[in-house]
Design a protein around this motif. Sequence first.
Motif: not given
Length: 260
Positions: A189-192, A210-211, A217-220, A229-243
């Motif tokens: 997921x991180x690589x994608x 992307x952010x 997604x998180x709000x929804x 989100x069932x196949x692409x888990x959304x969380x704060x960590x992934x947003x931080x990594x993208x930033x």
Amino acid sequence: MNKKLVIAFLASGAVTISGCTTFADMVGADSATLNATATQGFNQTIDEARSNKTLDTSSATYKRINTVFLNLKPYADQLNQTGIKFDWQLAVLKSDQVNAYVAPGGKVVFYTGIVNKLNLTDAEIAAIMGHEMVHALEEHSKQKIGAQALTNIALGVGLSAAGVGDTGAAAAQLGSQIGVGLPYSRSLESRADQGGIMLMARAGYNPQSAITLWEKMNKLDGSGGASFLSTHPSNTQRIDAMKQNLPAAQALYNKSIKRS
């Protein structure tokens, strides 16, 4: 095979056996077979959607998704290192589902709900498209199948190619039969995520979107959840990594703007 050894192998996803042969290849999930299976399933999905009038080929939402798809496609082709040319195709399905996925070989499926319910901008559509295209370009489905086969050995239940060779008429079946229906590992997921923001930036879409996409997604998710989100888990960590990777993506975006 020793179970401890299998567990160690699992950490690397699709295990390399010799040269460029992976465990997935050995259980019949080589790239050519996966791509062919995906094409067959994708065509059946198209036929079914056409027959039940859920195939979207003309709405404003379809036109926006298709424009983004066409804009990203040449840059995705430049990044293809699989050794097999992709026949990129897009299906847009009329549905309130907030979902999108890609099958091996570049078969992209978008549901209109993901655009309409989230009120996505074109750049946010590009963030999803880039993310999914990277899953295909890096053959993440193949890696999941190889890992699943090794898991089955460890559990003593034999080899499995995750349904390779089966066909399904529905979009859901297409997603599940070739390794797209279950969650990817966090590393994939991180690589994608990271590859997706680079791809969208090359195509001239601001990677900052992307952010905002994942914030939506998180709000929804908090208001009742989304299929995506069932196949692409959304969380704060992934947003931080993208930033953290935004400066590099922003530099590519700035270059693309200058070119245009």
